[in-house]
Design a protein around this motif. Structure first.
Motif, PDB file in Angstrom:
ATOM      1  N   ALA A  35       0.864  -1.155   0.148  1.00  0.00           N
ATOM      2  CA  ALA A  35      -0.023   0.036   0.119  1.00  0.00           C
ATOM      3  C   ALA A  35       0.792   1.246   0.065  1.00  0.00           C
ATOM      4  CB  ALA A  35      -0.857  -0.128   1.064  1.00  0.00           C
ATOM      5  N   PHE A  36       1.922   1.260   0.769  1.00  0.00           N
ATOM      6  CA  PHE A  36       2.781   2.096   0.917  1.00  0.00           C
ATOM      7  C   PHE A  36       3.488   2.572  -0.481  1.00  0.00           C
ATOM      8  CE2 PHE A  36       7.196   3.963   1.471  1.00  0.00           C
ATOM      9  CZ  PHE A  36       7.005   4.945   2.152  1.00  0.00           C
ATOM     10  N   ARG A  37       3.843   1.656  -1.251  1.00  0.00           N
ATOM     11  CA  ARG A  37       4.502   1.668  -2.382  1.00  0.00           C
ATOM     12  C   ARG A  37       3.561   2.285  -3.515  1.00  0.00           C
ATOM     13  NH1 ARG A  37       5.016  -0.715  -7.409  1.00  0.00           N
ATOM     14  NH2 ARG A  37       3.358  -2.234  -6.693  1.00  0.00           N
ATOM     15  N   GLN A  38       2.502   1.675  -3.409  1.00  0.00           N
ATOM     16  CA  GLN A  38       1.200   2.252  -4.486  1.00  0.00           C
ATOM     17  C   GLN A  38       0.966   4.109  -4.219  1.00  0.00           C
ATOM     18  OE1 GLN A  38      -2.158  -0.052  -3.891  1.00  0.00           O
ATOM     19  NE2 GLN A  38      -1.360  -1.724  -5.077  1.00  0.00           N
ATOM     20  N   HIS A  39       1.035   4.141  -2.871  1.00  0.00           N
ATOM     21  CA  HIS A  39       0.658   5.517  -2.347  1.00  0.00           C
ATOM     22  C   HIS A  39       2.027   6.454  -3.048  1.00  0.00           C
ATOM     23  CE1 HIS A  39      -2.539   5.028   0.420  1.00  0.00           C
ATOM     24  NE2 HIS A  39      -2.802   6.213  -0.209  1.00  0.00           N
ATOM     25  N   PHE A  40       3.255   5.874  -2.542  1.00  0.00           N
ATOM     26  CA  PHE A  40       4.613   6.612  -3.021  1.00  0.00           C
ATOM     27  C   PHE A  40       4.567   7.050  -4.470  1.00  0.00           C
ATOM     28  CE2 PHE A  40       8.876   6.564  -3.908  1.00  0.00           C
ATOM     29  CZ  PHE A  40       9.207   7.825  -3.174  1.00  0.00           C
ATOM     30  N   ILE A  41       4.285   6.078  -5.147  1.00  0.00           N
ATOM     31  CA  ILE A  41       4.282   6.060  -6.644  1.00  0.00           C
ATOM     32  C   ILE A  41       3.165   7.063  -7.380  1.00  0.00           C
ATOM     33  CG2 ILE A  41       4.009   5.191  -8.990  1.00  0.00           C
ATOM     34  CD1 ILE A  41       5.308   2.515  -7.979  1.00  0.00           C
ATOM     35  N   HIS A  85       2.206  12.495  -8.827  1.00  0.00           N
ATOM     36  CA  HIS A  85       1.390  13.649  -8.747  1.00  0.00           C
ATOM     37  C   HIS A  85       2.168  15.024  -8.764  1.00  0.00           C
ATOM     38  CE1 HIS A  85      -2.186  16.153  -7.844  1.00  0.00           C
ATOM     39  NE2 HIS A  85      -1.397  16.913  -6.997  1.00  0.00           N
ATOM     40  N   GLU A  86       3.315  14.828  -7.851  1.00  0.00           N
ATOM     41  CA  GLU A  86       4.266  16.045  -7.388  1.00  0.00           C
ATOM     42  C   GLU A  86       4.922  16.336  -8.814  1.00  0.00           C
ATOM     43  OE1 GLU A  86       4.203  17.875  -4.929  1.00  0.00           O
ATOM     44  OE2 GLU A  86       2.873  16.546  -3.839  1.00  0.00           O
ATOM     45  N   LEU A  87       5.422  15.151  -9.469  1.00  0.00           N
ATOM     46  CA  LEU A  87       6.241  15.750 -10.748  1.00  0.00           C
ATOM     47  C   LEU A  87       5.421  16.379 -11.717  1.00  0.00           C
ATOM     48  CD1 LEU A  87       8.592  12.409 -11.059  1.00  0.00           C
ATOM     49  CD2 LEU A  87       9.195  14.680 -10.454  1.00  0.00           C
ATOM     50  N   LYS A  88       4.115  15.908 -11.887  1.00  0.00           N
ATOM     51  CA  LYS A  88       3.153  16.476 -13.156  1.00  0.00           C
ATOM     52  C   LYS A  88       3.017  17.903 -12.917  1.00  0.00           C
ATOM     53  CE  LYS A  88      -1.452  16.018 -12.659  1.00  0.00           C
ATOM     54  NZ  LYS A  88      -2.418  15.308 -12.015  1.00  0.00           N
ATOM     55  N   THR A  89       3.296  18.322 -11.742  1.00  0.00           N
ATOM     56  CA  THR A  89       2.663  19.798 -11.714  1.00  0.00           C
ATOM     57  C   THR A  89       3.986  20.623 -12.179  1.00  0.00           C
ATOM     58  OG1 THR A  89       1.705  19.313  -9.611  1.00  0.00           O
ATOM     59  CG2 THR A  89       1.699  21.593  -9.846  1.00  0.00           C
ATOM     60  N   PRO A  90       5.083  20.680 -11.997  1.00  0.00           N
ATOM     61  CA  PRO A  90       6.178  21.446 -12.496  1.00  0.00           C
ATOM     62  C   PRO A  90       6.255  21.114 -14.131  1.00  0.00           C
ATOM     63  CG  PRO A  90       7.245  20.021 -11.212  1.00  0.00           C
ATOM     64  CD  PRO A  90       5.576  19.814 -10.659  1.00  0.00           C
ATOM     65  N   ILE A  91       5.987  19.784 -14.310  1.00  0.00           N
ATOM     66  CA  ILE A  91       6.435  19.673 -15.613  1.00  0.00           C
ATOM     67  C   ILE A  91       5.417  19.901 -16.508  1.00  0.00           C
ATOM     68  CG2 ILE A  91       6.310  17.535 -17.546  1.00  0.00           C
ATOM     69  CD1 ILE A  91       7.637  15.760 -15.392  1.00  0.00           C
ATOM     70  N   PHE A  92       3.950  19.796 -16.305  1.00  0.00           N
ATOM     71  CA  PHE A  92       2.881  20.486 -17.011  1.00  0.00           C
ATOM     72  C   PHE A  92       3.036  22.127 -17.219  1.00  0.00           C
ATOM     73  CE2 PHE A  92      -1.010  17.633 -16.945  1.00  0.00           C
ATOM     74  CZ  PHE A  92      -0.334  16.503 -17.527  1.00  0.00           C
ATOM     75  N   GLU A 100       5.822  12.320   7.006  1.00  0.00           N
ATOM     76  CA  GLU A 100       5.868  11.334   6.073  1.00  0.00           C
ATOM     77  C   GLU A 100       6.217  12.387   4.720  1.00  0.00           C
ATOM     78  OE1 GLU A 100       1.817  10.179   5.575  1.00  0.00           O
ATOM     79  OE2 GLU A 100       1.970   9.368   7.848  1.00  0.00           O
ATOM     80  N   ARG A 101       6.641  11.608   3.645  1.00  0.00           N
ATOM     81  CA  ARG A 101       7.072  12.351   2.268  1.00  0.00           C
ATOM     82  C   ARG A 101       5.727  12.882   1.999  1.00  0.00           C
ATOM     83  NH1 ARG A 101      11.027   7.833   0.196  1.00  0.00           N
ATOM     84  NH2 ARG A 101       9.955   6.629   1.616  1.00  0.00           N
ATOM     85  N   PHE A 102       5.929  14.005   1.331  1.00  0.00           N
ATOM     86  CA  PHE A 102       4.960  14.981   0.623  1.00  0.00           C
ATOM     87  C   PHE A 102       3.702  15.488   1.469  1.00  0.00           C
ATOM     88  CE2 PHE A 102       6.315  11.947  -2.859  1.00  0.00           C
ATOM     89  CZ  PHE A 102       7.353  12.880  -3.363  1.00  0.00           C
ATOM     90  N   TYR A 103       3.573  14.913   2.848  1.00  0.00           N
ATOM     91  CA  TYR A 103       2.773  15.393   3.663  1.00  0.00           C
ATOM     92  C   TYR A 103       2.427  16.747   3.942  1.00  0.00           C
ATOM     93  CZ  TYR A 103      -1.377  15.001   6.867  1.00  0.00           C
ATOM     94  OH  TYR A 103      -2.613  15.237   7.343  1.00  0.00           O
ATOM     95  N   ARG A 104       1.498  17.457   3.699  1.00  0.00           N
ATOM     96  CA  ARG A 104       1.539  18.841   4.032  1.00  0.00           C
ATOM     97  C   ARG A 104       0.184  19.236   4.613  1.00  0.00           C
ATOM     98  NH1 ARG A 104       2.393  18.723  -1.638  1.00  0.00           N
ATOM     99  NH2 ARG A 104       4.416  19.466  -2.042  1.00  0.00           N
ATOM    100  N   VAL A 105       0.228  20.010   6.017  1.00  0.00           N
ATOM    101  CA  VAL A 105      -1.101  20.459   6.537  1.00  0.00           C
ATOM    102  C   VAL A 105      -1.981  20.971   5.343  1.00  0.00           C
ATOM    103  CG1 VAL A 105      -2.339  21.559   8.588  1.00  0.00           C
ATOM    104  CG2 VAL A 105       0.066  20.266   8.641  1.00  0.00           C
ATOM    105  N   GLY A 125       6.877  24.552  -1.499  1.00  0.00           N
ATOM    106  CA  GLY A 125       7.456  23.513  -0.799  1.00  0.00           C
ATOM    107  C   GLY A 125       7.164  22.077  -1.270  1.00  0.00           C
ATOM    108  N   THR A 126       8.142  21.309  -1.131  1.00  0.00           N
ATOM    109  CA  THR A 126       8.030  19.933  -1.715  1.00  0.00           C
ATOM    110  C   THR A 126       7.295  18.988  -0.847  1.00  0.00           C
ATOM    111  OG1 THR A 126      10.212  19.239  -0.987  1.00  0.00           O
ATOM    112  CG2 THR A 126      10.166  20.156  -3.133  1.00  0.00           C
TER     113      THR A 126
END
Ligand SMILES: Nc1ncnc2c1ncn2[C@@H]1O[C@H](COP(=O)(O)OP(=O)(O)OP(=O)(O)O)[C@@H](O)[C@H]1O
Ligand SMILES: [Mg+2]
Length: 347
Positions: free
Chosen positions: A118-124, A129-136, A291-296, A306-307
């Motif tokens: 589940a962690f692997r799926q979430h992480f991918i 999602h995070e890469l998509k924003t600046p690339i787009f 956690e990675r990518f967690y933002r309030v 912020g990343t």
């Protein structure tokens, strides 16, 4: 029929009674009444004894084994409980206990694997999602330029700058992700040395002078700390930790706020506390911010560039130092992040 303890006990008791009575009947002095009493007594006591032994030492345990096996077969690991009884001399009970313990161990492993999956799926999903924003964003600017905007000198510069900014963000993101993964695989090792943590904090303050000034935030040490305070750690990595914590303290504190760093030395350690009077972190988010990518506040932090990897890096660096980061926070009152480092006594 034979797997029924009553029938088995009946048969065995009957045989014992017949054999005993037949042998007794060979003795001429034994009369008929004694023979009947012996037959009844040996039958009833034999039946009771054999029934109790078969039922409690044998059949009960076999039934338990069957029910445990059925549960395992039905993949119903959740209802299997390890018997807490002390070691039994009954071999069936032992087999039962070992089987249940084995099934419980397997159950634990299966749950771990499910969590990892589940962690692997979430992480991918998160990384994509995070890469998509600046690339787009960069893609959009470049295509608009190619579609003709390149001819307009003003628009050209503006769009190129925006595309470059998006790509810079992408570079930071990939760099941060690489750092975390290298720390996890052990490729990055800590190079500890003795250094003055107060000096290092002043250097970090210098980096943020402008930013703090703009928001009219006061950056200061809790006390004057005249003498150096030596710690044994990887100075570059601790610099990164302080940079992340102080940058968060400034980012998530309102205008005219206060960011304060305190050092509490004891015999062998120094506790470092980065405190702010900013917006604080809700209790439900506090365990997740590392956690990675967690933002309030998802949208706001992303808007600020912020990343969401800063605290994940802080946690990893401190874990590699054999220490961990703690946080206390109250919404609208502020947050305090603290960690301990090994102290070196001034000579
Ligand atoms: N001092 C603080 N006060 C209030 N909230 C905080 C503070 N520090 C961290 N947070 C919350 O924790 C989240 C995670 O912080 P983290 O530093 O990992 O990511 P980020 O600041 O969003 O991005 P990055 O640090 O990668 O640029 C932040 O988005 C913020 O919501
Ligand atoms: Mg941060």
């Amino acid at each position: 029929m034979f797997l029924n303890p009553r029938a088995l006990a009946l048969l065995l008791a009957l045989s014992i009674s017949v054999i005993t009575t037949s042998f007794l009947s060979l003795i001429p002095e034994v009369n008929g009444v004694s023979l009947i009493i012996t037959a009844l007594l040996s039958f009833s006591s034999g039946y009771l004894l054999i029934y109790v032994i078969l039922e409690f030492l044998f059949f009960k345990e076999i039934r338990k084994l069957y029910s445990a096996l059925n549960k395992i077969r039905g993949k119903d690991y959740t209802s299997i409980e390890i018997e807490k009884e002390k070691k039994s001399l009954n071999p069936f009970k032992k087999i039962n206990q070992e089987m249940l313990a084995f099934a419980a161990r397997k159950q634990g492993e299966i749950e771990e694997l499910k969590k990892a999956e589940a962690f692997r799926q979430h992480f991918i999903a998160d990384v994509s999602h995070e890469l998509k924003t600046p690339i787009f964003a960069a893609q959009g600017f470049v295509h608009t330029l190619l579609d003709g905007a390149v001819k307009d000198k003003n628009v050209r510069m503006k769009f190129l700058k925006k595309a470059a900014k998006s790509l810079d963000g992408l570079d930071i993101l990939v760099h941060d992700l690489l750092t975390i993964s290298q720390m996890e695989t052990g490729a990055i090792k800590m190079h500890s040395e003795d250094f003055d943590i107060i000096d290092l904090t002043h250097e970090v303050f210098d980096q943020f002078d402008n930013k703090a000034d703009k928001k009219e935030i006061i950056l200061k040490l809790a006390e004057p700390y005249d003498a150096p305070l030596l710690v044994h750690a990887d100075s570059q990595r601790i610099y990164q930790v302080m940079l992340n914590l102080i940058s968060n303290a400034i980012n998530y504190t309102k205008e005219s706020g206060l960011v304060e760093v305190a050092f509490i030395p004891d015999e062998n350690e120094v506790t470092i506390i980065v405190k702010d009077n900013g917006r604080g972190i809700p209790a439900k988010d506090i365990t997740r911010i590392f956690e990675r990518f967690y933002r309030v506040e998802k949208s706001r932090s992303r808007g600020k560039g912020g990343t969401g990897l800063g605290l994940a890096i802080v946690k990893h660096i401190l874990e590699l130092h054999g220490t961990k980061v703690k946080v206390k926070s109250k919404v609208k009152q502020g947050s305090a992040f603290s960690f301990k480092l090994q102290r070196v006594k001034n000579v």
